[in-house]
Motif scaffolding. Structure first.
Motif, PDB file in Angstrom:
ATOM      1  N   GLU A  14      26.933 -61.046  78.854  1.00 43.87           N
ATOM      2  CA  GLU A  14      26.379 -61.461  80.140  1.00 43.87           C
ATOM      3  C   GLU A  14      25.580 -62.749  80.002  1.00 43.87           C
ATOM      4  OE1 GLU A  14      23.301 -59.821  83.609  1.00 43.87           O
ATOM      5  OE2 GLU A  14      24.156 -58.436  82.125  1.00 43.87           O
ATOM      6  N   GLU A  15      24.825 -62.907  78.907  1.00 48.07           N
ATOM      7  CA  GLU A  15      24.065 -64.130  78.687  1.00 48.07           C
ATOM      8  C   GLU A  15      24.996 -65.336  78.546  1.00 48.07           C
ATOM      9  OE1 GLU A  15      21.652 -63.389  75.315  1.00 48.07           O
ATOM     10  OE2 GLU A  15      20.326 -61.978  76.345  1.00 48.07           O
ATOM     11  N   ALA A  16      26.122 -65.120  77.861  1.00 50.60           N
ATOM     12  CA  ALA A  16      27.091 -66.218  77.719  1.00 50.60           C
ATOM     13  C   ALA A  16      27.676 -66.597  79.072  1.00 50.60           C
ATOM     14  CB  ALA A  16      28.205 -65.814  76.754  1.00 50.60           C
ATOM     15  N   ALA A  17      27.971 -65.587  79.901  1.00 51.50           N
ATOM     16  CA  ALA A  17      28.548 -65.856  81.222  1.00 51.50           C
ATOM     17  C   ALA A  17      27.555 -66.619  82.097  1.00 51.50           C
ATOM     18  CB  ALA A  17      28.942 -64.541  81.885  1.00 51.50           C
ATOM     19  N   LEU A  23      33.202 -65.635  76.877  1.00 50.59           N
ATOM     20  CA  LEU A  23      33.117 -65.074  75.529  1.00 50.59           C
ATOM     21  C   LEU A  23      33.959 -63.810  75.466  1.00 50.59           C
ATOM     22  CD1 LEU A  23      31.734 -65.268  72.721  1.00 50.59           C
ATOM     23  CD2 LEU A  23      29.932 -63.782  73.626  1.00 50.59           C
ATOM     24  N   ALA A  24      35.005 -63.856  74.640  1.00 51.66           N
ATOM     25  CA  ALA A  24      35.834 -62.662  74.464  1.00 51.66           C
ATOM     26  C   ALA A  24      34.969 -61.527  73.936  1.00 51.66           C
ATOM     27  CB  ALA A  24      36.976 -62.964  73.494  1.00 51.66           C
ATOM     28  N   ILE A  25      35.159 -60.353  74.520  1.00 51.19           N
ATOM     29  CA  ILE A  25      34.256 -59.253  74.207  1.00 51.19           C
ATOM     30  C   ILE A  25      34.365 -58.804  72.759  1.00 51.19           C
ATOM     31  CG2 ILE A  25      35.834 -57.382  74.817  1.00 51.19           C
ATOM     32  CD1 ILE A  25      33.344 -56.038  76.174  1.00 51.19           C
ATOM     33  N   VAL A  30      32.142 -57.535  67.277  1.00 53.27           N
ATOM     34  CA  VAL A  30      32.153 -57.726  65.820  1.00 53.27           C
ATOM     35  C   VAL A  30      30.752 -58.049  65.308  1.00 53.27           C
ATOM     36  CG1 VAL A  30      32.958 -59.252  63.974  1.00 53.27           C
ATOM     37  CG2 VAL A  30      34.583 -58.358  65.650  1.00 53.27           C
ATOM     38  N   TRP A  31      30.043 -58.935  66.021  1.00 51.16           N
ATOM     39  CA  TRP A  31      28.697 -59.310  65.579  1.00 51.16           C
ATOM     40  C   TRP A  31      27.778 -58.085  65.508  1.00 51.16           C
ATOM     41  CZ3 TRP A  31      28.221 -63.634  69.860  1.00 51.16           C
ATOM     42  CH2 TRP A  31      29.184 -64.622  69.617  1.00 51.16           C
TER      43      TRP A  31
END
Length: 245
Positions: A14-17, A23-25, A30-31
């Motif tokens: 959500e922050e990336a959006a 940002l691919a989920i 993975v992170w």
């Protein structure tokens, strides 16, 4: 851990959006997933350290220093291993992740990792305290269960004359023999205080009924003479509890 990681993944996406980036989920999955795996692996290590360096026993400052150092070591392990896991996951899908990238953000990661360390160690300390206070019947209160590998010894407390700290163990002295028991002296003091044992030194407990005489020294320290003739050194700090009715 799963709930925590799922919320983290959704928050990162959500922050990336909000910043206008798609940002691919699978990437935040993975992170966050790699971090979760590392901490799950390190949880038994943290619990073992808490048992070995019990934070509620004196002296407090050296033990606090040990746990602070452990938090640093665990945080460094986290960023290095998580970076390697992320590199491997990216490699599987034909992408690239710099394995040492988390190390560049280590000061930021360390602040979070300290809270994770506390979130593991704190509840574990509380659980062990509750477990010690569990009133469920085990051995008779007059009998102490001592484990020696696969063997169990059931030692009558009337046979134990004094108890002495021995590293991560205590030594139960009964007659002319000693028996090692994995416990801290503070833990033994709590367990044996209703059985007539009293602390006479920071590293020594004695059964009050086994004391024949107490001889004071000019320094305020004292010597405890047992009924079998042996003598134990006592510290002035613990003089009053021994002589109290």
């Amino acid at each position: 851990m799963t709930v925590f990681l799922v919320f983290n993944v959704l928050n990162v996406r959500e922050e990336a959006a909000r910043g206008g980036h798609h940002l691919a989920i699978w990437k935040p999955a993975v992170w966050e997933g790699s971090s979760g795996v590392v901490f799950l692996i390190l949880t038994p290590v943290t619990m073992a350290l808490v048992r070995r360096v019990w934070p509620l026993d004196r002296p407090y400052l050296p033990k606090l220093a040990i746990h602070a150092g452990a938090a640093v070591a665990i945080s460094l392990t986290h960023v290095l291993v998580a970076g390697a896991l992320r590199w491997g996951a990216y490699h599987l899908v034909g992408d690239y992740y710099a394995p040492l990238a988390p190390l560049g953000d280590w000061p930021y990661e360390f602040r979070k990792d300290v809270f994770v360390y506390l979130a593991i160690a704190g509840p574990y300390v509380g659980w062990r305290i509750v477990r010690r206070a569990d009133p469920a019947p085990r051995a008779s209160p007059e009998v102490l269960e001592v484990r020696d590998g696969a063997r169990r010894h059931f030692v009558p407390l009337t046979d134990v004359v004094w108890v002495e700290a021995a590293g991560n163990y205590v030594e139960l002295h009964r007659g002319g023999t000693g028996l090692l028991h994995r416990a801290s002296l503070s833990e033994m003091e709590r367990r044996l205080q209703t059985a007539g044992f009293v602390r006479i030194h920071r590293s020594r407990l004695v059964r009050r009924e086994a004391v024949a005489a107490v001889e004071s020294k000019p320094t305020g320290d004292f010597t405890v003479r047992l009924r079998d003739g042996r003598e134990l050194a006592g510290s002035r700090r613990y003089r009053h509890p021994l002589l109290a009715d």
